[in-house]
Design a protein around this motif. Structure first.
Motif, PDB file in Angstrom:
ATOM      1  N   PRO A   1       0.927  -1.232  -0.053  1.00  0.00           N
ATOM      2  CA  PRO A   1      -0.359  -0.049   0.076  1.00  0.00           C
ATOM      3  C   PRO A   1       0.642   1.134   0.198  1.00  0.00           C
TER       4      PRO A   1
ATOM      5  N   VAL B   1       0.719   4.229  -1.239  1.00  0.00           N
ATOM      6  CA  VAL B   1      -0.089   5.364  -1.173  1.00  0.00           C
ATOM      7  C   VAL B   1      -0.146   5.950   0.321  1.00  0.00           C
ATOM      8  N   SER B   2      -0.329   4.992   1.241  1.00  0.00           N
ATOM      9  CA  SER B   2      -0.437   5.033   2.629  1.00  0.00           C
ATOM     10  C   SER B   2       0.835   5.120   3.376  1.00  0.00           C
ATOM     11  N   LEU B   3       1.912   4.557   2.562  1.00  0.00           N
ATOM     12  CA  LEU B   3       3.215   4.234   3.208  1.00  0.00           C
ATOM     13  C   LEU B   3       4.142   5.670   2.965  1.00  0.00           C
TER      14      LEU B   3
ATOM     15  N   ARG C   1       4.587  12.395   4.389  1.00  0.00           N
ATOM     16  CA  ARG C   1       3.917  13.657   3.948  1.00  0.00           C
ATOM     17  C   ARG C   1       5.213  14.418   3.234  1.00  0.00           C
TER      18      ARG C   1
END
Length: 517
Positions: free
Chosen positions: A110, A112-114, A117
């Motif tokens: 995943p 995108v979540s890893l 920012r």
């Protein structure tokens, strides 16, 4: 199986295409080395192949036997050949790679979540978001601030590298001291002192370009959410680094003398962690901060408790021979001063430096070591040779008239064709010229129209902390010869006219081939 004789081996060797060319600037033994190494690496000469005896090969090539012997010795030392007493020289046998089966099919991670920012900070993707399709043909490139190839002193640098590798051998191929080579730090400190920037050897920290110096400052000063001040149009690489560090990047407006004092007063209690500036020749504006304003900036810095970061990337690029006012570092020892050899010498050299207060240096040295384990010691030694031999003075004496001619060609072309309402000033220093378009203009439309007409420029929004700015363009004049720059200026003037003729806001916001150096 019958072993091939020396003559038979030579026949196969000759059929592989080896040939020597006397007088090409490379010794014959080196030509033999390069051609044998290339044929071994490409598999033309297979593992276990026995090369002809040095006497036979020397006779066939028409060279002294010692020439072949030296080439073979170097090939053995480099691992291409192995020499067996009484048997000859053979191509080394490389281990066969293990067979690898394709991995089984599995679900994707995943990502995108890893992803952090920081890696998703908006400024990092700004150039890609604004960029359009790559232009065709051979456009005049006024977007890339990189010296043209003919102005790079590759032959002088080669001499320095050859000397370092010959005289220092393996000692030039290890890790560097954390602060940089003492010899190079001495040379940098001496040069800074001659130019009016006070610096002791212990004050100098060698970095991998000034970009790393700026990254170190950001890592050392900024916590997520901290405000950090920059000029309202500034170097995009600085905006990116501060954003990645989690700063809230705030633009400070300027007038003809530099950052607006009234605007700075509003930040007296903002707890900003720093104010980043390019006082001598701003990128992208080319502007120079006046001497009076520099004194005011230092006074404000002390009063507000906000450190000044002075980026002198364009040091020595004085196109008209007039030095800038005293450096901020000369007015206040608490100023953090950055420098680089990329713009005035060679971008690929990747050697810069940082001069900062002792209290901060204690944090920066271990932080830098954690990042890269030291700037390339080979390049540091080569740069020392370049400076000590006086090559830098000779190089600047060659390139400064070239840059001046390129700036003048650009200024002449713009003077002849720019429409009313476009504001600009020929820079006295540096390598860029800043065009401020009339209010309501669409820089993206101008860039796209310019690309269609065969000239590349960069929109000013790239250099804004917010991604929004007064309509503007940056033109870099170091990468093209004067005659092409003159043609590019004419094309740009016509593109500005054409974009304006389509009406306010009707053009594309995308700009082809954006370059943000």
């Amino acid at each position: 199986m019958r072993r091939k004789s020396g003559i038979e081996s030579y026949q196969m060797f000759r059929e592989s295409g080896i040939s020597l060319t006397p007088g090409v600037g490379q010794p014959l033994y080196r030509q033999i080395f390069d051609q044998v190494a290339a044929r071994v690496s490409s598999g033309v000469l297979t593992p276990g192949f026995r090369l002809p005896p040095t006497r036979v090969l020397a006779e066939e090539l028409g060279v002294h036997r010692n020439t072949v012997v030296r080439a073979f010795e170097d090939l053995v030392a480099a691992g291409f050949l192995v020499s067996v007493v009484g048997r000859g020289s053979f191509v080394t046998s490389a281990p066969l790679p293990a067979s690898i089966s394709p991995p089984p099919s599995r679900p994707s991670l995943p990502w995108v979540s890893l992803v952090s920012r920081a890696a998703s900070a908006e400024p990092l993707g700004r150039a890609d978001a604004l960029a359009g399709p790559a232009p065709s043909g051979n456009p005049v490139n006024l977007s890339r601030m990189e010296p043209a190839g003919e102005l790079l002193p590759h032959e002088l640098l080669r001499r320095c590298l050859d000397h370092v590798l010959r005289d220092r051998a393996a000692s030039a191929l290890g890790y560097s001291p954390r602060e940089g080579l003492p010899r190079l730090r001495e040379l940098i400190a001496a040069e800074l002192s001659r130019s009016g920037v006070p610096a002791e050897v212990d004050d100098v920290l060698v970095t991998t370009g000034s970009q790393q110096a700026l990254d170190l400052v950001a890592r050392a000063l900024i916590d997520p959410g901290d405000p950090f001040l920059v000029e309202e149009s500034t170097y995009s690489g600085a905006i990116n680094l501060f954003a990645v560090a989690g700063a809230r990047v705030v633009g400070v407006p300027s007038d003809g003398d530099g950052p607006d004092p009234a605007a700075l007063e509003r930040h007296d209690r903002s707890r900003a962690k720093g104010f980043y500036m390019m006082p001598n020749c701003g990128n992208p504006t080319g502007a120079c901060v006046s001497a009076e304003r520099r004194h005011a900036l230092v006074a404000w810095s002390r009063r507000a408790g906000v450190p000044l970061i002075e980026d002198d990337y364009g040091a020595d690029l004085n196109l008209d021979g007039v030095p800038p006012p005293p450096a901020l570092k000369a007015l206040d020892s608490e100023v953090i001063y950055l420098g680089t050899f990329s713009k005035k010498l060679i971008p690929a050299l990747r050697v810069g430096f940082l001069v900062c207060p002792k209290a901060l240096r204690r944090q920066l040295v271990p932080l830098k070591h954690a990042m890269d384990l030291g700037t390339s010691v080979l390049l540091q030694h080569a740069l020392c040779e370049f400076l000590e031999r006086g090559y830098m003075r000779a190089h600047l004496a060659k390139v400064l008239p070239e840059y001046r001619a390129r700036r003048d060609a650009l200024a002449a072309g713009l003077s002849e064709g720019l429409p009313d309402g476009v504001e600009w000033t020929p820079p006295a220093r540096g390598l860029v010229l800043w065009l401020q378009l009339p209010e309501g203009s669409d820089p993206g439309a101008v860039c796209e129209e310019a690309s269609r007409r065969g000239v590349l420029v960069t929109p000013g929004a790239i250099y804004s902390p917010t991604g929004r700015s007064r309509p503007s363009l940056r033109l870099a004049f170091c990468g093209e010869p004067p005659e092409r720059i003159a043609v590019g200026a004419q094309r740009l003037c016509r593109a500005i006219d054409a974009a304006a003729g389509r009406g306010r806001g009707s053009g594309s916001t995308r700009a082809p081939a954006i370059d943000v150096l």
